[in-house]
Design a protein around this motif. Structure first.
Motif, PDB file in Angstrom:
ATOM      1  N   GLN A 207     -41.165  80.688 -18.777  1.00 37.58           N
ATOM      2  CA  GLN A 207     -41.025  81.442 -20.020  1.00 37.58           C
ATOM      3  C   GLN A 207     -41.977  80.852 -21.062  1.00 37.58           C
ATOM      4  OE1 GLN A 207     -38.976  84.038 -21.118  1.00 37.58           O
ATOM      5  NE2 GLN A 207     -39.918  83.833 -23.120  1.00 37.58           N
ATOM      6  N   PRO A 208     -42.869  81.638 -21.673  1.00 34.15           N
ATOM      7  CA  PRO A 208     -43.769  81.064 -22.677  1.00 34.15           C
ATOM      8  C   PRO A 208     -42.986  80.373 -23.800  1.00 34.15           C
ATOM      9  CG  PRO A 208     -44.430  83.308 -22.130  1.00 34.15           C
ATOM     10  CD  PRO A 208     -43.104  83.078 -21.472  1.00 34.15           C
ATOM     11  N   VAL A 209     -43.422  79.159 -24.153  1.00 31.91           N
ATOM     12  CA  VAL A 209     -42.725  78.412 -25.203  1.00 31.91           C
ATOM     13  C   VAL A 209     -43.352  78.652 -26.586  1.00 31.91           C
ATOM     14  CG1 VAL A 209     -41.815  76.625 -23.705  1.00 31.91           C
ATOM     15  CG2 VAL A 209     -44.089  76.337 -24.698  1.00 31.91           C
ATOM     16  N   HIS A 210     -44.354  79.492 -26.638  1.00 35.90           N
ATOM     17  CA  HIS A 210     -44.968  79.887 -27.906  1.00 35.90           C
ATOM     18  C   HIS A 210     -43.880  80.446 -28.835  1.00 35.90           C
ATOM     19  CE1 HIS A 210     -47.671  81.860 -30.708  1.00 35.90           C
ATOM     20  NE2 HIS A 210     -48.741  81.444 -30.039  1.00 35.90           N
TER      21      HIS A 210
ATOM     22  N   VAL B 272     -43.592  85.454 -29.513  1.00 31.70           N
ATOM     23  CA  VAL B 272     -43.827  86.178 -28.259  1.00 31.70           C
ATOM     24  C   VAL B 272     -43.547  87.658 -28.481  1.00 31.70           C
ATOM     25  CG1 VAL B 272     -43.157  86.414 -25.832  1.00 31.70           C
ATOM     26  CG2 VAL B 272     -43.168  84.155 -26.893  1.00 31.70           C
ATOM     27  N   SER B 273     -44.589  88.481 -28.440  1.00 34.96           N
ATOM     28  CA  SER B 273     -44.379  89.931 -28.501  1.00 34.96           C
ATOM     29  C   SER B 273     -44.166  90.436 -27.079  1.00 34.96           C
ATOM     30  CB  SER B 273     -45.598  90.620 -29.116  1.00 34.96           C
ATOM     31  OG  SER B 273     -46.688  90.588 -28.217  1.00 34.96           O
ATOM     32  N   GLN B 274     -43.516  91.576 -26.942  1.00 30.41           N
ATOM     33  CA  GLN B 274     -43.255  92.104 -25.599  1.00 30.41           C
ATOM     34  C   GLN B 274     -44.550  92.463 -24.871  1.00 30.41           C
ATOM     35  OE1 GLN B 274     -39.937  94.349 -24.567  1.00 30.41           O
ATOM     36  NE2 GLN B 274     -38.656  93.626 -26.225  1.00 30.41           N
ATOM     37  N   SER B 275     -45.495  93.099 -25.570  1.00 26.00           N
ATOM     38  CA  SER B 275     -46.756  93.445 -24.901  1.00 26.00           C
ATOM     39  C   SER B 275     -47.573  92.182 -24.639  1.00 26.00           C
ATOM     40  CB  SER B 275     -47.549  94.455 -25.724  1.00 26.00           C
ATOM     41  OG  SER B 275     -47.812  93.956 -27.016  1.00 26.00           O
TER      42      SER B 275
ATOM     43  N   ASN C 133     -35.939  85.164 -22.230  1.00 27.53           N
ATOM     44  CA  ASN C 133     -36.060  85.901 -23.490  1.00 27.53           C
ATOM     45  C   ASN C 133     -35.157  87.135 -23.468  1.00 27.53           C
ATOM     46  OD1 ASN C 133     -36.874  87.403 -25.694  1.00 27.53           O
ATOM     47  ND2 ASN C 133     -39.050  87.388 -25.185  1.00 27.53           N
ATOM     48  N   ALA C 134     -34.086  87.094 -24.239  1.00 25.76           N
ATOM     49  CA  ALA C 134     -33.126  88.208 -24.253  1.00 25.76           C
ATOM     50  C   ALA C 134     -33.708  89.464 -24.882  1.00 25.76           C
ATOM     51  CB  ALA C 134     -31.861  87.790 -24.998  1.00 25.76           C
ATOM     52  N   GLN C 135     -34.810  89.323 -25.626  1.00 25.72           N
ATOM     53  CA  GLN C 135     -35.418  90.493 -26.276  1.00 25.72           C
ATOM     54  C   GLN C 135     -36.233  91.344 -25.314  1.00 25.72           C
ATOM     55  OE1 GLN C 135     -34.440  90.817 -29.439  1.00 25.72           O
ATOM     56  NE2 GLN C 135     -33.427  88.849 -29.105  1.00 25.72           N
ATOM     57  N   LEU C 136     -36.695  90.737 -24.222  1.00 24.92           N
ATOM     58  CA  LEU C 136     -37.604  91.446 -23.312  1.00 24.92           C
ATOM     59  C   LEU C 136     -36.890  92.615 -22.631  1.00 24.92           C
ATOM     60  CD1 LEU C 136     -40.569  91.113 -22.198  1.00 24.92           C
ATOM     61  CD2 LEU C 136     -39.470  90.093 -20.182  1.00 24.92           C
TER      62      LEU C 136
ATOM     63  N   PHE D  51     -30.991  95.082 -17.441  1.00 23.20           N
ATOM     64  CA  PHE D  51     -32.415  94.743 -17.338  1.00 23.20           C
ATOM     65  C   PHE D  51     -32.926  95.041 -15.926  1.00 23.20           C
ATOM     66  CE2 PHE D  51     -35.998  92.037 -16.459  1.00 23.20           C
ATOM     67  CZ  PHE D  51     -36.735  92.024 -17.640  1.00 23.20           C
ATOM     68  N   ALA D  52     -32.166  94.618 -14.917  1.00 21.33           N
ATOM     69  CA  ALA D  52     -32.598  94.808 -13.528  1.00 21.33           C
ATOM     70  C   ALA D  52     -32.719  96.289 -13.187  1.00 21.33           C
ATOM     71  CB  ALA D  52     -31.618  94.119 -12.577  1.00 21.33           C
TER      72      ALA D  52
END
Length: 303
Positions: A114-117, A120-123, A147-150, A181-182
């Motif tokens: 998971q990016p730690v930045h 993080v935008s979805q795109s 990321n729960a937002q993805l 999500f799945a």
């Protein structure tokens, strides 16, 4: 490229995905001999999927050359006895270099942390993973999602352009969110791995997961295998018996926002004489007062 090419990798994800620890020597370097002993113990215990460079392996506390070393040691120790899923991450050039290094050594898959930045935008998430997946089209690619937002649609978008994205390590602690999500991404399109290990495996399997990651497996491979066998056969009461057996150990690992996630595993291994208890900051070793309980749990499993 057809997904049929990746059938062995897909099968390897539908299993106990072990996250080996990285043992440290007294001088603070990676203890290569202890590392080999621990890997051999996993393989001899029946584990067939290994993730060097996972969070239980203290990925973010390792220097770049140490991350390469751990990958090399794992692939060397494993031979053809297991599938190796190498953890990669950080900035795109670093992740791409790690993925190519894994490919050169003969690994079959990479797991993208998971990016730690902080932003993080979805795109942007799609762009990040696409850059890595396109660099190693021969390898299976497994995003590690915390990321729960993805949205699931973003994962589907990534896989549309990168057919080597074949599985997902889903680690948002919400079984209902995982189920949605799945299905939004494509339930049958990916192999879903419960990324929060044994405590979440029964609920995530009921919603479509086919494998789970494990740090506990370092200590007691048979316990993790008992759980996956129960889940594969749909025997949830049997799976929950294992859940009860591991509950306290996993509660200790999860306490304080998972402060002692790796610490508790290494403490258990130290109590069995398998490696030193040392962890690197920002983790820290368990206080003396908590060590006996971990040793008692580990001793009970090794009977």
């Amino acid at each position: 490229m057809s997904s049929v090419v990746f059938e062995p990798q897909r099968a390897a994800l539908a299993d106990v995905v072990a996250i080996p620890v990285t043992p440290f020597a007294e001088d603070g370097t990676v203890d290569q001999s202890a590392h080999r002993v621990l890997l051999r113990r996993l393989l001899d215990g029946g584990i067939t999927t290994l993730t060097p460079g996972g969070n239980t392996g203290e990925f973010y506390a390792l220097a770049p050359e140490e991350r390469r070393l751990v990958t090399e040691l794992t692939i060397d120790a494993t031979g053809d006895r297991a599938t190796v899923l190498v953890g990669v991450g950080h900035d795109v050039p670093t992740a791409v270099a790690s993925a190519r290094h894994a490919r050169e050594l003969g690994a079959q898959m990479v797991m993208v942390h998971q990016p730690v930045h902080p932003y993080v935008s979805q795109s942007g998430w799609v762009d990040y993973h696409r850059a890595i997946a396109e660099a190693v089209p021969e390898l299976g690619v497994v995003p590690y999602i915390r990321n729960a937002q993805l949205s699931g649609a973003r994962l589907a978008e990534l896989a549309d352009s990168c057919p080597n994205v074949i599985g997902v390590k889903y680690a948002v602690p919400d079984a209902a969110r995982f189920a949605a999500f799945a299905r939004d991404a494509g339930l049958d399109r990916f192999v879903w791995v419960a990324g929060l290990a044994e405590p979440y495996a029964p609920s995530y399997f009921s919603a479509g997961a086919a494998g789970f990651t494990s740090g506990l497996v370092n200590v007691a491979p048979a316990v993790s295998l008992n759980m996956i066998e129960a889940l594969r056969s749909g025997d949830y009461p049997a799976a929950m018996k294992v859940w009860e057996q591991i509950r306290r150990f996993e509660e200790l690992r999860a306490a304080g926002g998972s402060a002692d996630n790796v610490t508790v595993v290494k403490e258990a291994l130290a109590s069995l004489g398998l490696c030193r208890r040392d962890v690197r900051p920002p983790s820290r070793t368990l206080p003396e007062s908590a060590r006996a309980e971990v040793a008692r749990i580990a001793a009970g499993w090794s009977l």
